[in-house]
Design a protein around this motif. Structure first.
Motif, mmCIF file in Angstrom:
data_model
loop_
_atom_site.group_PDB
_atom_site.id
_atom_site.type_symbol
_atom_site.label_atom_id
_atom_site.label_comp_id
_atom_site.label_asym_id
_atom_site.label_seq_id
_atom_site.Cartn_x
_atom_site.Cartn_y
_atom_site.Cartn_z
ATOM 1 N N ASP A 61 0.805 -1.219 0.000
ATOM 2 C CA ASP A 61 0.000 0.000 0.000
ATOM 3 C C ASP A 61 0.838 1.268 0.000
ATOM 4 O O ASP A 61 0.333 2.356 -0.200
ATOM 5 N N GLY A 62 2.103 1.172 0.248
ATOM 6 C CA GLY A 62 2.950 2.353 0.273
ATOM 7 C C GLY A 62 4.314 1.999 0.818
ATOM 8 O O GLY A 62 4.514 0.939 1.404
ATOM 9 N N PHE A 63 5.244 2.927 0.676
ATOM 10 C CA PHE A 63 6.618 2.658 1.096
ATOM 11 C C PHE A 63 6.697 2.328 2.581
ATOM 12 O O PHE A 63 7.382 1.397 2.993
ATOM 13 N N SER A 64 5.982 3.107 3.403
ATOM 14 C CA SER A 64 6.079 2.893 4.844
ATOM 15 C C SER A 64 5.556 1.527 5.258
ATOM 16 O O SER A 64 6.036 0.928 6.218
ATOM 17 N N ASP A 65 4.563 0.994 4.538
ATOM 18 C CA ASP A 65 4.021 -0.321 4.864
ATOM 19 C C ASP A 65 5.053 -1.422 4.623
ATOM 20 O O ASP A 65 5.048 -2.454 5.270
ATOM 21 N N ILE A 66 5.918 -1.184 3.636
ATOM 22 C CA ILE A 66 6.867 -2.227 3.260
ATOM 23 C C ILE A 66 8.163 -2.147 4.054
ATOM 24 O O ILE A 66 8.695 -3.149 4.496
ATOM 25 N N PHE A 67 8.673 -0.944 4.263
ATOM 26 C CA PHE A 67 10.039 -0.850 4.759
ATOM 27 C C PHE A 67 10.267 -0.080 6.062
ATOM 28 O O PHE A 67 10.897 -0.582 6.963
ATOM 29 N N LEU A 68 9.796 1.149 6.171
ATOM 30 C CA LEU A 68 10.187 1.979 7.295
ATOM 31 C C LEU A 68 9.821 1.351 8.638
ATOM 32 O O LEU A 68 8.657 1.114 8.921
ATOM 33 N N GLY A 69 10.837 1.107 9.446
ATOM 34 C CA GLY A 69 10.604 0.552 10.755
ATOM 35 C C GLY A 69 10.235 -0.919 10.760
ATOM 36 O O GLY A 69 9.970 -1.495 11.810
ATOM 37 N N SER A 70 10.213 -1.554 9.630
ATOM 38 C CA SER A 70 9.805 -2.949 9.538
ATOM 39 C C SER A 70 11.007 -3.868 9.710
ATOM 40 O O SER A 70 12.154 -3.438 9.632
ATOM 41 N N PRO A 71 10.754 -5.179 9.925
ATOM 42 C CA PRO A 71 11.871 -6.122 9.980
ATOM 43 C C PRO A 71 12.722 -6.097 8.712
ATOM 44 O O PRO A 71 13.944 -6.247 8.781
ATOM 45 N N VAL A 72 12.074 -5.900 7.548
ATOM 46 C CA VAL A 72 12.841 -5.857 6.297
ATOM 47 C C VAL A 72 13.816 -4.685 6.316
ATOM 48 O O VAL A 72 14.978 -4.810 5.921
ATOM 49 N N ASP A 73 13.356 -3.532 6.780
ATOM 50 C CA ASP A 73 14.210 -2.357 6.886
ATOM 51 C C ASP A 73 15.408 -2.643 7.783
ATOM 52 O O ASP A 73 16.555 -2.348 7.450
ATOM 53 N N HIS A 74 15.153 -3.267 8.936
ATOM 54 C CA HIS A 74 16.225 -3.582 9.880
ATOM 55 C C HIS A 74 17.234 -4.551 9.261
ATOM 56 O O HIS A 74 18.444 -4.375 9.403
ATOM 57 N N ILE A 75 16.728 -5.552 8.574
ATOM 58 C CA ILE A 75 17.605 -6.555 7.970
ATOM 59 C C ILE A 75 18.518 -5.923 6.921
ATOM 60 O O ILE A 75 19.722 -6.171 6.900
ATOM 61 N N VAL A 76 17.936 -5.094 6.037
ATOM 62 C CA VAL A 76 18.748 -4.463 4.988
ATOM 63 C C VAL A 76 19.787 -3.534 5.596
ATOM 64 O O VAL A 76 20.926 -3.462 5.134
ATOM 65 N N ARG A 77 19.418 -2.810 6.653
ATOM 66 C CA ARG A 77 20.342 -1.853 7.259
ATOM 67 C C ARG A 77 21.505 -2.534 7.974
ATOM 68 O O ARG A 77 22.588 -1.960 8.088
ATOM 69 N N HIS A 78 21.290 -3.758 8.453
ATOM 70 C CA HIS A 78 22.305 -4.373 9.307
ATOM 71 C C HIS A 78 22.936 -5.650 8.743
ATOM 72 O O HIS A 78 23.944 -6.104 9.282
ATOM 73 N N ALA A 79 22.378 -6.214 7.713
ATOM 74 C CA ALA A 79 22.924 -7.465 7.169
ATOM 75 C C ALA A 79 24.257 -7.228 6.476
ATOM 76 O O ALA A 79 24.429 -6.241 5.746
ATOM 77 N N ASP A 80 25.181 -8.148 6.679
ATOM 78 C CA ASP A 80 26.480 -8.074 6.008
ATOM 79 C C ASP A 80 26.440 -8.739 4.632
ATOM 80 O O ASP A 80 27.423 -8.705 3.907
#
Length: 280
Positions: free
Chosen positions: A108-127
């Motif tokens: 439904d929108g960018f915030s629903d998919i990424f911001l603050g979500s587990p996916v966002d956390h994974i992308v930010r911290h995964a090596d």
């Protein structure tokens, strides 16, 4: 062709067991079979929600095992309680995985998919690269598009995609704008800027970090226009089914190599997207 048995590490699939995550499950299974590697399926239960619904890890494991289609892939299930993003990252490190695969639950929108979500956390911290699945996989990837801004980050994204998919055509795309084009009518200015962008692409491709095998199957193009419009046009033209983007450090999508445009791209791209984080 590279020896895929030695070059591909285990794949980690992060799933919340919703219907849309079947797409990620199918793609991860397909890649594990092609690469002849192990697939580790991780499902994390939120302690509060699990207690409220009376869920236990054992029940989740049984459900996952029942949904697994017949396959000769070595599949391992890990069911834990805790913070989704943190546990996925920890498991990927512990198991020495080379790729994290996940899906998205909402469109439904960018915030629903990424911001603050587990996916966002994974992308930010995964090596390791994170492959976000949006489409139901019908066949292996056939054409990969990599967006570049000529940075070290986008070079990392290119070389990572080339190493992981050694037999698939690659297309490198750079989008640029002509400044003040709304009131500056000189065709010569546009021509000069186009010429300069061509030189920048040539310098980027001349770097020794791109090996000969990659260079031979790589096409590159400079396109005038906004990044989103350019990618949409090239995806349609080339029938690309995977888009690769680079990200910087651990500060999230705000620092994606194509700037804030990358946030928007992740929201509307219908193709699968692989995010490659540059440690520099």
């Amino acid at each position: 062709m590279a020896d895929i048995k030695t070059t591909h590490k285990p794949i980690l699939l992060a799933t919340d067991m919703t219907a849309r995550c079947d797409r990620a499950f199918d793609r991860a299974l397909m890649l594990a079979k092609i690469w002849e590697t192990r697939l580790i399926v991780v499902h994390v239960l939120d302690p509060k929600q699990a207690k409220k619904k009376g869920l236990v890890p054992k029940e989740a494991r049984v459900q996952l095992e029942e949904e697994l289609p017949e396959t000769d892939v070595d599949v391992q299930f890990i069911i834990e309680m805790g913070h989704v993003g943190e546990l996925v990252i920890e498991t990927a490190k512990r198991e020495r995985c080379g790729l994290i695969v996940t899906g998205v639950g909402h469109y439904d929108g960018f915030s629903d998919i990424f911001l603050g979500s587990p996916v966002d956390h994974i992308v930010r911290h995964a090596d390791v690269p994170v492959l976000i699945i949006k489409r139901k996989p019908a066949k292996p990837y056939r054409n990969i598009m990599i967006a570049t801004d000529f940075s070290h980050c986008s070079m990392t994204a290119l070389n990572t995609a080339a190493e992981m998919f050694p037999d698939i055509p690659l297309h490198l795309v750079h989008a640029y704008n002509v400044p003040y084009s709304g009131w500056l009518k000189s065709d010569q200015v546009a021509k000069d800027i186009g010429s300069e962008e061509t030189k920048l692409m040539e310098r980027f491709l001349a770097q020794t970090t791109i090996n000969n095998a990659t260079y031979k199957r790589l096409e590159a193009s400079n396109e005038k226009g906004e990044l989103g419009v350019v990618l949409f046009k090239k995806i349609k033209e080339l029938k690309s089914d995977l888009v690769v983007l680079g990200t910087h450090g651990k500060s999230g999508f705000m620092r994606a190599s194509m700037g804030n445009n990358a946030r928007v791209l992740l929201g509307w791209l219908k193709q699968d997207v692989m995010m490659v984080r540059d440690s520099q």
